[in-house]
Design an enzyme around this catalytic site. Structure first.
Site, PDB file in Angstrom:
ATOM      1  N   CYS A   2       0.831  -1.194   0.000  1.00 40.10           N
ATOM      2  CA  CYS A   2       0.000   0.000   0.000  1.00 40.10           C
ATOM      3  C   CYS A   2       0.878   1.262   0.000  1.00 40.10           C
ATOM      4  O   CYS A   2       2.021   1.220   0.431  1.00 40.10           O
ATOM      5  CB  CYS A   2      -0.926   0.110   1.198  1.00 40.10           C
ATOM      6  N   ARG A  27       3.031   0.313  -5.380  1.00 39.31           N
ATOM      7  CA  ARG A  27       2.962  -0.362  -4.082  1.00 39.31           C
ATOM      8  C   ARG A  27       1.653  -1.135  -3.891  1.00 39.31           C
ATOM      9  O   ARG A  27       1.439  -1.760  -2.864  1.00 39.31           O
ATOM     10  CB  ARG A  27       3.088   0.672  -2.953  1.00 39.31           C
ATOM     11  N   TRP A  76      -3.035  -2.595  -1.547  1.00 39.50           N
ATOM     12  CA  TRP A  76      -2.747  -3.967  -1.968  1.00 39.50           C
ATOM     13  C   TRP A  76      -3.298  -4.830  -0.860  1.00 39.50           C
ATOM     14  O   TRP A  76      -2.795  -4.832   0.259  1.00 39.50           O
ATOM     15  CB  TRP A  76      -1.239  -4.159  -2.128  1.00 39.50           C
ATOM     16  N   ASN A 100      -0.438   1.658   6.009  1.00 39.52           N
ATOM     17  CA  ASN A 100       0.346   0.694   5.239  1.00 39.52           C
ATOM     18  C   ASN A 100       1.033  -0.221   6.238  1.00 39.52           C
ATOM     19  O   ASN A 100       1.777   0.258   7.082  1.00 39.52           O
ATOM     20  CB  ASN A 100       1.363   1.450   4.379  1.00 39.52           C
ATOM     21  N   GLY A 101       0.761  -1.525   6.129  1.00 43.18           N
ATOM     22  CA  GLY A 101       1.395  -2.471   7.042  1.00 43.18           C
ATOM     23  C   GLY A 101       0.391  -3.526   7.461  1.00 43.18           C
ATOM     24  O   GLY A 101      -0.655  -3.692   6.833  1.00 43.18           O
ATOM     25  N   GLU A 479      15.534 -15.917 -13.943  1.00 43.57           N
ATOM     26  CA  GLU A 479      15.107 -14.523 -14.046  1.00 43.57           C
ATOM     27  C   GLU A 479      14.296 -14.294 -15.327  1.00 43.57           C
ATOM     28  O   GLU A 479      13.283 -13.605 -15.313  1.00 43.57           O
ATOM     29  CB  GLU A 479      16.340 -13.602 -13.979  1.00 43.57           C
ATOM     30  N   LYS A 483      10.459 -13.023 -15.273  1.00 41.28           N
ATOM     31  CA  LYS A 483      10.011 -11.806 -15.962  1.00 41.28           C
ATOM     32  C   LYS A 483       8.776 -12.111 -16.805  1.00 41.28           C
ATOM     33  O   LYS A 483       7.807 -11.367 -16.813  1.00 41.28           O
ATOM     34  CB  LYS A 483      11.103 -11.219 -16.882  1.00 41.28           C
ATOM     35  N   GLU A 486       5.701 -12.829 -14.582  1.00 47.83           N
ATOM     36  CA  GLU A 486       5.227 -11.641 -13.857  1.00 47.83           C
ATOM     37  C   GLU A 486       4.375 -10.737 -14.725  1.00 47.83           C
ATOM     38  O   GLU A 486       3.337 -10.264 -14.305  1.00 47.83           O
ATOM     39  CB  GLU A 486       6.438 -10.793 -13.405  1.00 47.83           C
ATOM     40  N   HIS A 502      16.062 -34.711 -15.924  1.00 46.31           N
ATOM     41  CA  HIS A 502      15.403 -35.240 -14.733  1.00 46.31           C
ATOM     42  C   HIS A 502      13.963 -34.752 -14.608  1.00 46.31           C
ATOM     43  O   HIS A 502      13.413 -34.747 -13.513  1.00 46.31           O
ATOM     44  CB  HIS A 502      16.198 -34.850 -13.485  1.00 46.31           C
ATOM     45  N   LYS A 600       5.355  -3.730  -6.117  1.00 48.14           N
ATOM     46  CA  LYS A 600       6.802  -3.515  -6.208  1.00 48.14           C
ATOM     47  C   LYS A 600       7.484  -3.732  -4.859  1.00 48.14           C
ATOM     48  O   LYS A 600       8.545  -4.308  -4.772  1.00 48.14           O
ATOM     49  CB  LYS A 600       7.060  -2.093  -6.692  1.00 48.14           C
TER      50      LYS A 600
HETATM   51  C1  G6P Z   1       8.574  -7.897  -5.404  1.00 46.03           C
HETATM   52  C2  G6P Z   1       8.879  -7.211  -6.719  1.00 46.03           C
HETATM   53  C3  G6P Z   1      10.111  -7.851  -7.354  1.00 46.03           C
HETATM   54  C4  G6P Z   1      11.294  -7.795  -6.388  1.00 46.03           C
HETATM   55  C5  G6P Z   1      10.936  -8.441  -5.045  1.00 46.03           C
HETATM   56  C6  G6P Z   1      12.007  -8.174  -4.006  1.00 46.03           C
HETATM   57  O1  G6P Z   1       8.158  -9.200  -5.639  1.00 46.03           O
HETATM   58  O2  G6P Z   1       7.773  -7.321  -7.589  1.00 46.03           O
HETATM   59  O3  G6P Z   1      10.443  -7.141  -8.529  1.00 46.03           O
HETATM   60  O4  G6P Z   1      12.376  -8.467  -6.949  1.00 46.03           O
HETATM   61  O5  G6P Z   1       9.722  -7.882  -4.538  1.00 46.03           O
HETATM   62  O6  G6P Z   1      12.050  -6.795  -3.768  1.00 46.03           O
HETATM   63  P1  G6P Z   1      13.282  -6.002  -3.172  1.00 46.03           P
HETATM   64  O7  G6P Z   1      12.816  -4.583  -3.120  1.00 46.03           O
HETATM   65  O8  G6P Z   1      13.549  -6.579  -1.819  1.00 46.03           O
HETATM   66  O9  G6P Z   1      14.421  -6.205  -4.095  1.00 46.03           O
END
Ligand code: G6P
Length: 605
Positions: A2, A27, A76, A100-101, A479, A483, A486, A502, A600
């Site tokens: 949030c 957020r 969120w 937020n929290g 990664e 990507k 996501e 395997h 994020k």
């Molecule tokens: C969320 C974001 C990712 C990020 C992860 C860790 O899942 O969507 O993009 O890699 O958090 O975030 P940080 O800020 O700790 O790197």
């Protein structure tokens, strides 16, 4: 998660709050709301969806021209579905509050308040805080908030207003971020700096437990011990352009193309090409006498850690463990004073990574954070910090932060190798030359974007992808797959090439796209065998390899990167994978910067 914003000042509360919320959408974005005070009355508008949905409902406000006081929230969901009732601000009598929290003991407090005759509208933990402030409120909002937070367990950043005090804005934080902005006759509270950067560059980074009260006479901050504290402001020097799209269609696209600059800035901050040496903030490596290093992170940052392990073990000869932060904290890890724990986090606010850092401190380990956000919780709590210079990253899917995290880990491995006597100065200086060539080589990879977007047009309808890599490029396979998942919602698996036999080999059928990452490094020949195994089963091979690779003729698609030292390939091989995910998601019409269900900054556990 949030995002929250608060404003007190010259009558542009609505404009500033909506603008700030737009910048905080990364957020969370499942519902939003604002509360403003006009003529001694609270006015509240909420909406399910994004800030643009909220803006469509602003007509519901009374039409006052100038609001001097207000708060806003983008959500969120954690407790309670994303509907209008659960959206913030939560109103309790004269009080409106955004949070937020996560309040861990909210059920207990709720029961208590219900017994005292209070009724609740929503399913949220946040409304409990609003009702609690109301419970203690006797005309002094600051005091009431102070009493309320004494009862709370969990994490919170709060901004609170009361229609009975139309010139007072109060806020506080514990384990969720909150900054205070100082303008000319205006004051701002926000979850992060870019939210209010167009309005002020003078920012106070509030500490855990700080309580702040703002009124037309000025600002007072009270610390954990209840005494007034002087929190100096810092002048933010980076420009807003860095946090805007600058002509790109999406933030993620802009951030992908910013990577050469981000890498060069981060290298420039720590490397002296003239001296052929690396300089981290003083004292952070000490004598380098660690018996073990633990890299701990989440998401993309965890992938950077997986790559970093190879470098640190190879160059500094220290054993390295890589841990997903949530798992690390779940199992009472064995740590001691000889262990260096390195939390890696773009935001510096990820709850699991922050908790892992605290466990490391409890167990007497030493800590050194790698963070992108200056003054974030992880950066502040760790014993040392090495900042990346990616600039603000807005797209939910991390790109430029990832490459800068990797380069810090690479430089760290060289410096530690030197300090521990495992590397000669000569080794370090030729490796640094290679590192310094990376931004130019990254530009070269990005200049082939057209090839990747053509490929994306052919593949965007596919349901499944497999990504294969070995050694340093196994984390890059993870990664690349992450990507794609996501932002395009396509199922993708990242696998070590050697493990294909395997399990995943059973998935290969006619036409399945298999992205094979095979630069000419020590595992190249083995990747060639994987490519043949995929081809012989009808899979469609997309090869990421060095320009001029003879395999180009034997695969369906070739995405080239310029040759580079075999230990540095991840900086280049990840780029076509980011672009592929981006163009597929865009072609599918997905919300690239704000993919469904993600956020994020994950400040919940
Ligand atoms: C969320 C974001 C990712 C990020 C992860 C860790 O899942 O969507 O993009 O890699 O958090 O975030 P940080 O800020 O700790 O790197």
């Amino acid at each position: 998660m949030c995002g929250i914003v608060g404003y007190l000042g010259k009558g542009r509360a609505l404009e500033v709050i909506l603008d700030g919320l737009r910048r905080l959408e990364y957020r969370g974005y499942d519902s939003a709301g604002v509360a403003l005070v006009a003529s001694g009355k609270l006015q509240v508008v909420k909406s399910v969806g994004k800030i643009r949905d909220l803006e469509r409902r602003i007509w519901a406000l009374s039409g006052e021209e100038a609001y001097h006081l207000g708060i806003g929230h983008t959500r969120w969901a954690t407790h309670g579905r994303p509907n209008e009732t659960n959206a913030h601000p939560h109103v309790a009598g004269p009080i409106a509050l955004v949070h937020n929290g996560i309040i861990e003991n909210y059920l207990e407090i709720r029961k208590e308040l219900e017994l005292a005759g209070y009724t609740f509208q929503s399913d949220t933990d946040s409304e409990v805080v609003a009702q609690l402030v109301r419970f203690y409120y006797q005309g002094d909002l600051f005091q009431a908030m102070g009493k309320a937070i004494d009862r709370l367990e969990g994490s919170y950043a709060l901004a609170v207003i009361s229609e009975e005090e139309p010139q007072v804005l109060v806020g506080t934080r514990k384990d969720s971020p909150l900054v205070l902005g100082l303008g000319e006759g205006e004051y701002f509270l926000a979850s992060d700096v870019p939210a209010i950067l167009p309005y002020t560059r003078r920012i106070v980074l509030l500490e855990n437990w700080d309580r702040v009260v703002v009124n037309p006479q000025g600002v007072v901050v009270v610390g954990a011990d209840g005494k007034k504290v002087d929190r100096p402001f810092q002048e933010i020097t980076w420009s807003m352009a860095l946090a805007e799209k600058a002509g790109y269609k999406h933030f993620m696209q802009k951030e992908i193309f910013e990577q050469p600059r981000a890498l060069a800035d981060t290298i420039g901050a720590y490397v002296s090409p003239a001296k052929g040496d690396i300089f981290f903030p003083e004292g952070e490596l000490g004598e380098g006498v660690f018996s073990r290093i633990v890299l701990v992170a989440c998401g993309t940052s965890w992938h950077a850690a997986l790559v970093g392990r190879f470098w640190i073990e190879a160059q500094a000869r220290v054993p390295v463990d890589v841990e997903v932060a949530s798992e690390f904290r779940a199992r009472n890890p064995i740590l001691d004073g000889g262990t260096l724990v390195i939390p890696i986090s773009q935001s510096g606010e990820t709850a699991d990574t922050l908790a892992a850092l605290r466990i490391a401190h409890e167990k007497g380990a030493r800590t050194l954070a790698v963070c992108n956000v200056v003054g974030s919780s992880i950066a502040r709590e760790a014993q040392g910090v090495i900042y990346s210079y990616a600039g603000p990253e807005i797209g939910v899917a991390s790109t430029k932060a990832f490459v800068t995290q990797m380069v810090i880990l690479y430089l760290f491995s060289l410096k530690l190798g030197l300090v521990r006597g495992m590397l000669e100065r000569g080794d370090v200086s030729w490796r640094l030359k290679e590192v310094l060539s990376l931004p130019r080589k990254m530009e070269e990879v990005l200049s082939h974007e057209e090839d990747v977007s053509t490929l994306a047009r052919e593949l965007y309808h596919v349901q499944d992808f497999l990504y294969l890599g070995r050694w340093l490029n196994y984390p890059i396979a993870l990664e690349g797959a992450l990507k794609l998942k996501e932002i395009s919602y396509i199922h993708a698996e990242g696998y070590p090439g050697g493990e294909m036999k395997h399990g995943p080999i059973a998935l290969i059928e006619e036409g399945l796209p298999v992205v094979a990452i095979a630069p000419r490094d020590v595992v190249y020949e083995k990747m060639v065998s994987n490519v043949e195994e995929v081809r012989s089963r009808g899979g469609q091979v997309i090869l990421v390899g060095f320009s001029g690779d003879p395999l180009e003729q034997r695969v369906d698609r070739f995405l080239e990167v310029p040759p580079v030292d075999g230990t540095l390939t991840p900086f280049l091989t990840v780029l076509p994978l980011q672009l592929l995910a981006y163009y597929i998601a865009d072609k599918k019409g997905c919300d690239v910067d704000q993919p469904r269900n993600l956020a994020k900054s994950v400040t919940v556990e």
